[in-house]
Enzyme design. Sequence first.
Site, PDB file in Angstrom:
ATOM      1  N   LYS A 327       0.828  -1.212   0.000  1.00  0.00           N
ATOM      2  CA  LYS A 327       0.000   0.000   0.000  1.00  0.00           C
ATOM      3  C   LYS A 327       0.867   1.270   0.000  1.00  0.00           C
ATOM      4  O   LYS A 327       0.638   2.191  -0.777  1.00  0.00           O
ATOM      5  CB  LYS A 327      -0.907  -0.035   1.234  1.00  0.00           C
ATOM      6  CG  LYS A 327      -1.811   1.156   1.383  1.00  0.00           C
ATOM      7  CD  LYS A 327      -2.887   0.842   2.396  1.00  0.00           C
ATOM      8  CE  LYS A 327      -2.936   1.881   3.488  1.00  0.00           C
ATOM      9  NZ  LYS A 327      -3.915   1.581   4.521  1.00  0.00           N
ATOM     10  N   ARG A 332       2.879   6.012  -3.041  1.00  0.00           N
ATOM     11  CA  ARG A 332       3.993   6.884  -3.408  1.00  0.00           C
ATOM     12  C   ARG A 332       4.316   6.797  -4.898  1.00  0.00           C
ATOM     13  O   ARG A 332       4.811   7.751  -5.483  1.00  0.00           O
ATOM     14  CB  ARG A 332       5.219   6.533  -2.557  1.00  0.00           C
ATOM     15  CG  ARG A 332       5.044   7.021  -1.119  1.00  0.00           C
ATOM     16  CD  ARG A 332       5.962   6.278  -0.168  1.00  0.00           C
ATOM     17  NE  ARG A 332       5.951   6.800   1.191  1.00  0.00           N
ATOM     18  CZ  ARG A 332       5.042   6.484   2.112  1.00  0.00           C
ATOM     19  NH1 ARG A 332       4.044   5.672   1.816  1.00  0.00           N
ATOM     20  NH2 ARG A 332       5.122   6.983   3.326  1.00  0.00           N
ATOM     21  N   GLY A 400      -5.101   8.538   6.261  1.00  0.00           N
ATOM     22  CA  GLY A 400      -4.258   9.413   7.074  1.00  0.00           C
ATOM     23  C   GLY A 400      -2.914   9.642   6.397  1.00  0.00           C
ATOM     24  O   GLY A 400      -2.377  10.750   6.391  1.00  0.00           O
ATOM     25  N   ARG A 428      -8.760  13.049  13.380  1.00  0.00           N
ATOM     26  CA  ARG A 428      -7.341  12.761  13.664  1.00  0.00           C
ATOM     27  C   ARG A 428      -6.532  14.050  13.614  1.00  0.00           C
ATOM     28  O   ARG A 428      -6.688  14.849  12.705  1.00  0.00           O
ATOM     29  CB  ARG A 428      -6.821  11.727  12.680  1.00  0.00           C
ATOM     30  CG  ARG A 428      -7.556  10.449  12.997  1.00  0.00           C
ATOM     31  CD  ARG A 428      -7.265   9.189  12.345  1.00  0.00           C
ATOM     32  NE  ARG A 428      -6.088   8.907  11.628  1.00  0.00           N
ATOM     33  CZ  ARG A 428      -6.087   8.048  10.609  1.00  0.00           C
ATOM     34  NH1 ARG A 428      -7.195   7.503  10.192  1.00  0.00           N
ATOM     35  NH2 ARG A 428      -4.981   7.754   9.997  1.00  0.00           N
ATOM     36  N   GLN A 477       5.165   9.015   8.273  1.00  0.00           N
ATOM     37  CA  GLN A 477       4.288   9.964   7.573  1.00  0.00           C
ATOM     38  C   GLN A 477       4.806  11.390   7.727  1.00  0.00           C
ATOM     39  O   GLN A 477       4.828  12.163   6.766  1.00  0.00           O
ATOM     40  CB  GLN A 477       2.868   9.883   8.118  1.00  0.00           C
ATOM     41  CG  GLN A 477       2.178   8.582   7.778  1.00  0.00           C
ATOM     42  CD  GLN A 477       0.823   8.461   8.442  1.00  0.00           C
ATOM     43  OE1 GLN A 477       0.414   9.323   9.222  1.00  0.00           O
ATOM     44  NE2 GLN A 477       0.113   7.388   8.140  1.00  0.00           N
ATOM     45  N   ASP A 623       3.310  -5.124  12.472  1.00  0.00           N
ATOM     46  CA  ASP A 623       1.994  -5.531  11.957  1.00  0.00           C
ATOM     47  C   ASP A 623       1.861  -7.051  11.843  1.00  0.00           C
ATOM     48  O   ASP A 623       0.775  -7.555  11.605  1.00  0.00           O
ATOM     49  CB  ASP A 623       1.765  -4.921  10.567  1.00  0.00           C
ATOM     50  CG  ASP A 623       1.450  -3.433  10.677  1.00  0.00           C
ATOM     51  OD1 ASP A 623       0.981  -3.003  11.757  1.00  0.00           O
ATOM     52  OD2 ASP A 623       1.685  -2.707   9.696  1.00  0.00           O
ATOM     53  N   ARG A 654      -4.307  -5.549  19.853  1.00  0.00           N
ATOM     54  CA  ARG A 654      -4.037  -6.794  19.118  1.00  0.00           C
ATOM     55  C   ARG A 654      -3.573  -7.921  20.022  1.00  0.00           C
ATOM     56  O   ARG A 654      -3.860  -9.086  19.762  1.00  0.00           O
ATOM     57  CB  ARG A 654      -2.992  -6.540  18.021  1.00  0.00           C
ATOM     58  CG  ARG A 654      -3.632  -5.922  16.818  1.00  0.00           C
ATOM     59  CD  ARG A 654      -2.786  -6.027  15.584  1.00  0.00           C
ATOM     60  NE  ARG A 654      -3.546  -5.499  14.472  1.00  0.00           N
ATOM     61  CZ  ARG A 654      -3.033  -4.767  13.499  1.00  0.00           C
ATOM     62  NH1 ARG A 654      -1.759  -4.473  13.484  1.00  0.00           N
ATOM     63  NH2 ARG A 654      -3.803  -4.351  12.523  1.00  0.00           N
TER      64      ARG A 654
END
Length: 750
Positions: A327, A332, A400, A428, A477, A623, A654
């Site tokens: 993703k 990008r 985001g 956010r 980010q 992740d 999680r």
Amino acid sequence: MASGEPLFRRIAIIGLGLIGGSLASAVRLNGLASEVVGADRNQEDLILAQSLGIIDTVAKSTAEAVQGADLVVLAVPVQATRQVLEEVHPCLAADATLTDVGSTKAGFVKDIHAVFGGFLPNIIPGHPIAGSEKSGIRATNPDLFRNHKVILTPPDIVDDSHLARLKLLWEACGASVLTMSVEYHDEVLAATSHLPHLIAFSLVDTLAGEDENMDIFRYAAGGFRDFTRIAASDPVMWHDIFLSNRDAVLRVIDHFTRDLDQLRTAIADQDSATLLRVFTRAKAAREHFSKMLSGQAYVTNNSERQVTFRLRPGGEVVGDIRVPGDKSISHRSIMLGALADGVTEVKGFLEGEDSLATLQAFRDMGVVIEGPDNGFVRIHGVGVQGLQAPRGPIYLGNSGTGMRLFAGLLAAQPFDSELSGDASLSVRPMNRVADPLRSMGAVIETAEGGRPPLKIRGSQSTKLTGIHYDMPVASAQVKSCLLLAGLYADGTTSVTEPAPTRDHTERMLAGFGYKVDREGPTASLTGGARLTANAIDVPADISSAAFFIVAASIAPGSDLLLRHVGMNPTRVGVINILQQMGADIQILEEREVGGEPVADLRVRHAELRGIEIPEEQVPLAIDEFPALFIAAVCATGRTVLTGAGELRVKESDRIQVMADGLATLGVTTTVTEDGIVIEGGQTIGGGTVNSHSDHRIAMSFTMAALRATGEIEIQDCANVATSFPGFVELARQTGIRIAAEDSAAGNGQE
Ligand code: NAP
């Protein structure tokens, strides 16, 4: 409505043509009134309507119909409204509701003022968005309004009980009811209904005039037939509509004429870029519109779907597969391709909603982008300085990443822009990027608390100035945002990160020929250089591959080849950890694509051992832990995870959700403050697991079934389709015994 009192006592419908007749028959069929009385200037039609069972009673005049009615519906052509209102006025009971079905609303409001001397709380203008090219009583259809919308434009002083009853009536006829202002109604209808009718009438007329025998129509194909179908509509009705909605229609005709003129000029000048830009943007908008109509717009609300995975136990994982594209890199590739000189071709693009929103945003800024077509996208780069002002706010859905990266890019443009998102993105905080951008000289306004929308002021005259920024919190980010702004800034922009973060932006900038320096934890670049178009085969997402790597490792007899997997060093923790546990993972054909390392992976079953997971690997596999927990359960010995507090504040807690799910399958674990302890070698039983709509939890338990002794049901799996399109099919293809049940939660209505 079949039992109890009908909604209305006596409904008077004035004008018994297509719309009036269809409403009358829907009312009778659904038992919504004790009596339906019709009035029309054509008595023969009324008698026919009565004999066909469309109305109960024929009225000799409007006045006779209105007497004693508690609902009066005007269904006459809009130009006849004033005269009919004059006939209605003296006989209308004070507590009766008055409404209409006219296609334009400002004219009706004007007529009400003229006849009644002002608006009354019991008068509610309406417009069913349903119809047909046919008119008259013979075209009556009691299902005309089913699954269509009805717009009501109630005045501020409306009496709520009148409004509620009228809504119920339309809903009982199968329609869904919306309310809006008169002005908005007329603007929207001018654009979406009146202008297309005008163009269809005009085009057919032009072509018919060119050729007296109308011979050319013989050669017209289906496209022409579809496009001009609406030119067969009732000319008198449309004449009325255009005269009555004059101002709104003129505005939209002017706008359209300007755009048509622009296309004319582009053709005359052989300006292929403009033609492609307009056509690709229109095609994307049309596809989005079709998806909206079929309820699968790319900004879908997954919370309305209920997807359950059912897994039969056992199996082995074999084959040669490629999981969807990464993703971050998909995102990008569009951004840098748009800013590059030349044409960038992208393969393996992840068609998820975030990257599609990015793609549409660049189209809005004048970039020609073809596709996506099965993961293939061709971007006609406009150069670093080539973006154009978008016509309106740029909508980034739930992305985001998109909003933070665009903030950096747009802060440096000569034009103003606004970035907005969906409800969850809109809460956010964006100050993490807005503050350092401001210190580079950007002018950015946010909503309260630093929240979106972001209003960014462009400047023709002043440039941003490069800064050094020590990030207080490690964030890829924020780093990427500042580096993108730095492309345009005077001097050097450098960012130091307190802990390693993903470096896709730096790598891809380098892949597009832009020099980025890296010294320890600091990345820097100097503004003013150019990007050169590149070909990008987006690496398969290692986070998606991780489920299959674990699956092949734990299931005896497995042998799986995973093609073109992204091996960015900031992402390969899952491979490092599994290899330490004894996994058999061969890294083949290592190569570089757009600055990113890529390899094929061959994974075979192996006896895994529990380990203490090195803390320095934790950020590189953050992740992938849900999948790694499944591997730990299947290993021999104890696996201990520490230093993973961040996992407790992801899409779900999680660690806890995994521990709960494992517990329902009979596996005990010990949850700690920043990790978990898992004793390997426990039997995984059958049972029902709730994924708490966390896609990674759902996919991890899918893999657990390979070693389970009973059937596993995983609930709340709708989000899997967003991060991993085609997961169920691919899992099945490799030998995992999965079935997915998908049911819309609501009542099935639009
Ligand atoms: P229609 O089939 O032509 O029906 C209109 C009926 O009203 C005809 O029977 C007509 O009689 C009668 N009428 C005309 N002037 C009258 C008067 N002064 N007193 C009593 N009756 C009179 O038209 P429609 O398609 O149903 O359209 C009716 C309204 O619905 C229009 O305002 C239109 O804008 C709106 N609408 C139409 C559509 C559509 O697709 N057709 C969709 C949404 C809304 P004659 O036959 O003798 O003229």
